[in-house]
Design an enzyme around this catalytic site. Sequence first.
Site, PDB file in Angstrom:
ATOM      1  CE1 TYR A 109      -4.390  -2.117   0.300  1.00  0.00           C
ATOM      2  CE2 TYR A 109      -3.284  -3.271   1.829  1.00  0.00           C
ATOM      3  CZ  TYR A 109      -4.253  -2.713   0.972  1.00  0.00           C
ATOM      4  OH  TYR A 109      -5.370  -3.833   0.432  1.00  0.00           O
ATOM      5  CG  ASN A 132     -10.912  -1.609  -8.278  1.00  0.00           C
ATOM      6  OD1 ASN A 132     -11.809  -0.997  -9.306  1.00  0.00           O
ATOM      7  ND2 ASN A 132     -10.434  -2.294  -8.705  1.00  0.00           N
ATOM      8  CB  CYS A 140      -7.814  -3.265  -5.840  1.00  0.00           C
ATOM      9  SG  CYS A 140      -9.063  -4.354  -5.559  1.00  0.00           S
ATOM     10  CG  HIS A 141      -5.977  -8.882  -7.988  1.00  0.00           C
ATOM     11  ND1 HIS A 141      -6.241  -8.897  -8.524  1.00  0.00           N
ATOM     12  CD2 HIS A 141      -4.557  -9.563  -8.033  1.00  0.00           C
ATOM     13  CE1 HIS A 141      -5.550  -9.015  -9.277  1.00  0.00           C
ATOM     14  NE2 HIS A 141      -4.427  -9.686  -9.591  1.00  0.00           N
ATOM     15  CD  GLU A 167      -2.046 -11.412 -11.332  1.00  0.00           C
ATOM     16  OE1 GLU A 167      -2.806 -11.121 -11.225  1.00  0.00           O
ATOM     17  OE2 GLU A 167      -1.410 -10.532 -10.279  1.00  0.00           O
TER      18      GLU A 167
END
Length: 169
Positions: A109, A132, A140-141, A167
């Site tokens: 963050y 979001n 946002c993850h 990912e």
Amino acid sequence: MTTSSTADYAFVQTRIGPFTTIVDGDGAVLASGWTGDPETLRGLIHPSLRPADLRPRDSLGEVTDAVGAYHEGDIAAIDDIPVRQRSGEFLMHAWDILRKVPAGAPVTYTEFAALSGRPDATRAAANACARNAAALFVPCHRVTRIGGALGGFRWGLYAKRWLLAHEEE
């Protein structure tokens, strides 16, 4: 788009549950997330963009294709899908920045706040993630707490953990 409009939505069954996307008449994503309830998503859309009615579709074309492809391993499939969200200047800028955070390279963050041009605004950066409406397409993850803790995620920590691991593959 005005609030008296109709938007289309479709479901995709994914490895982590049903995923619903709502698009406007131009095919831009207004809201999306791991839910089978489009009304939940409709409530997340900024009032100036929020459609009065939702129309179910079997597919939203390239948007539905991108969701399926992403969950099957093509993590770049979501990158060029247009998104339409509205809010204050900082949130809109922060959402644009989120779309540039590379898959497999999550940021904290604090780092996200700095990338957004406000290094002392960690809470504002976290607020951008929380507000979001277009999950996955505005990833946002990919934002975590210092030390790698997951932090919050509207769609649950299981989903966030799965997305981050997916990912990294």
